[in-house]
Design a protein around this motif. Structure first.
Motif, mmCIF file in Angstrom:
data_model
loop_
_atom_site.group_PDB
_atom_site.id
_atom_site.type_symbol
_atom_site.label_atom_id
_atom_site.label_comp_id
_atom_site.label_asym_id
_atom_site.label_seq_id
_atom_site.Cartn_x
_atom_site.Cartn_y
_atom_site.Cartn_z
ATOM 1 N N LEU A 1 7.949 -2.658 -17.286
ATOM 2 C CA LEU A 1 8.768 -2.040 -16.497
ATOM 3 C C LEU A 1 10.558 -1.879 -16.541
ATOM 4 C CD1 LEU A 1 6.670 -3.840 -13.861
ATOM 5 C CD2 LEU A 1 7.448 -1.820 -13.596
ATOM 6 N N ASP A 2 11.156 -1.189 -16.399
ATOM 7 C CA ASP A 2 12.874 -1.587 -16.037
ATOM 8 C C ASP A 2 13.460 -2.304 -15.334
ATOM 9 O OD1 ASP A 2 14.234 -0.084 -17.835
ATOM 10 O OD2 ASP A 2 14.442 1.762 -16.356
ATOM 11 N N ASP B 1 0.382 -1.405 0.414
ATOM 12 C CA ASP B 1 -0.169 -0.021 0.118
ATOM 13 C C ASP B 1 0.718 1.464 0.375
ATOM 14 O OD1 ASP B 1 -2.278 -1.977 -0.491
ATOM 15 O OD2 ASP B 1 -2.738 -1.306 2.261
ATOM 16 N N THR B 2 1.887 1.371 0.428
ATOM 17 C CA THR B 2 2.459 2.637 0.649
ATOM 18 C C THR B 2 3.918 2.469 -0.681
ATOM 19 O OG1 THR B 2 3.688 2.071 3.398
ATOM 20 C CG2 THR B 2 4.854 3.541 1.496
ATOM 21 N N LEU B 3 4.026 1.005 -1.607
ATOM 22 C CA LEU B 3 4.631 1.823 -2.804
ATOM 23 C C LEU B 3 3.874 2.471 -3.514
ATOM 24 C CD1 LEU B 3 6.174 0.566 -4.752
ATOM 25 C CD2 LEU B 3 5.354 -0.844 -5.083
ATOM 26 N N GLU C 1 1.147 -2.219 -12.214
ATOM 27 C CA GLU C 1 -0.021 -2.374 -11.649
ATOM 28 C C GLU C 1 -0.444 -0.608 -11.225
ATOM 29 O OE1 GLU C 1 -2.648 -5.715 -10.847
ATOM 30 O OE2 GLU C 1 -2.346 -6.022 -13.028
ATOM 31 N N VAL C 2 0.303 -0.908 -10.287
ATOM 32 C CA VAL C 2 0.650 0.329 -9.513
ATOM 33 C C VAL C 2 1.437 1.439 -10.012
ATOM 34 C CG1 VAL C 2 -0.430 -0.742 -6.983
ATOM 35 C CG2 VAL C 2 2.162 -0.291 -8.127
ATOM 36 N N GLY C 3 1.749 1.870 -11.003
ATOM 37 C CA GLY C 3 2.635 2.341 -11.735
ATOM 38 C C GLY C 3 3.916 2.748 -11.482
ATOM 39 N N VAL D 1 10.077 4.967 -9.971
ATOM 40 C CA VAL D 1 9.604 4.095 -8.657
ATOM 41 C C VAL D 1 10.847 2.714 -8.760
ATOM 42 C CG1 VAL D 1 8.541 3.409 -6.548
ATOM 43 C CG2 VAL D 1 8.379 5.264 -7.746
ATOM 44 N N LEU D 2 11.286 2.733 -7.896
ATOM 45 C CA LEU D 2 12.065 0.859 -7.891
ATOM 46 C C LEU D 2 11.015 0.295 -6.947
ATOM 47 C CD1 LEU D 2 13.719 -1.511 -8.641
ATOM 48 C CD2 LEU D 2 15.767 0.200 -7.412
ATOM 49 N N ARG D 3 10.791 -0.872 -7.057
ATOM 50 C CA ARG D 3 10.239 -2.125 -6.177
ATOM 51 C C ARG D 3 11.547 -2.804 -6.004
ATOM 52 N NH1 ARG D 3 5.122 -6.767 -6.058
ATOM 53 N NH2 ARG D 3 5.584 -7.277 -3.948
#
Length: 227
Positions: free
Chosen positions: A125-126, A66-68, A96-98, A79-81
């Protein structure tokens, strides 16, 4: 703009390409957020001129998805996950979350790394493929990844070791030159940063930024060092 291109742009502009991590918790150092709002940290990083934002969603680092999602909604920076990705469904969720990019760890995925890279690229995605050894660098080199990250700390023990940029210096020569090379973790000072950027294109820094007394002043000094 995606993360790999933003790194190249920051480099062209004469800034040090820094990927700044919003790191909630460290197994070695404990609570890093210290009651702060992650979005306040995000604003500090944005003002400091970083190339991108990293956020760890893994339970071991007390992150959450959710914070991501909030971070992706609140910033124009890539933004990198970061997480211990083991399923393609998690790649789909990330897209999906961008988010702009996803971490894929060769230690976990092994010879399936290339397959996961292609799947992530197909979803826009990169990919930051993480390595910690020469053999893992070989695996990463055989993928279509846009970025290869050298983790100076050992993820197998949740980065409780005292890794430093010496590993980046040793492994960089084993990473092919047509990708964005990122030195990850163990960068505590501007001297560490300068050493890393002699062979890598960017540095991913979390703990040192989160532990700084004046975060904005500290991060800005890293971004602008040598200008």
């Amino acid at each position: 703009m995606n993360l790999s291109n933003m790194v190249k742009l920051r480099k062209k502009e004469g800034a040090n390409p820094v990927i700044a991590e919003i790191k909630v918790y460290s197994p070695k150092h404990g609570d890093l957020l210290r009651g702060r709002d992650p979005l306040d940290i995000l604003r500090i990083y944005e003002r400091s001129g970083v190339a991108g934002i990293s956020y760890i969603t893994a339970n071991e680092f007390k992150g959450n998805f959710d914070t991501l999602r909030q971070i992706c909604n609140e910033t124009d920076l890539p933004v990198l996950r970061k997480d211990f990705i083991t399923s393609k469904g998690e790649i789909e969720r990330t897209a999906e979350v961008g988010a702009s990019a996803i971490l894929l760890i060769t230690r976990i995925l092994g010879e399936k790394t290339a397959e996961f890279v292609d799947y992530a690229l197909d979803h826009g995605l990169d990919t930051l493929v993480e390595v910690h050894s020469i053999e893992e660098a070989r695996i990463a080199n055989e993928t279509n990844t846009t970025m290869i990250g050298i983790n100076n700390r050992d993820i197998a023990i949740l980065e409780r070791d005292d890794g430093n940029v010496e590993l980046t210096e040793r492994l960089c020569r084993h990473v092919r030159g047509d990708v964005v090379r990122v030195s990850e973790s163990g960068i505590r000072s501007i001297d560490d940063l300068k050493r890393a950027l002699k062979c890598a294109d960017a540095a991913l820094i979390g703990t040192a930024f989160m532990m700084a007394e004046n975060t904005e002043e500290f991060v800005r000094a890293f971004v602008e060092a040598g200008r």
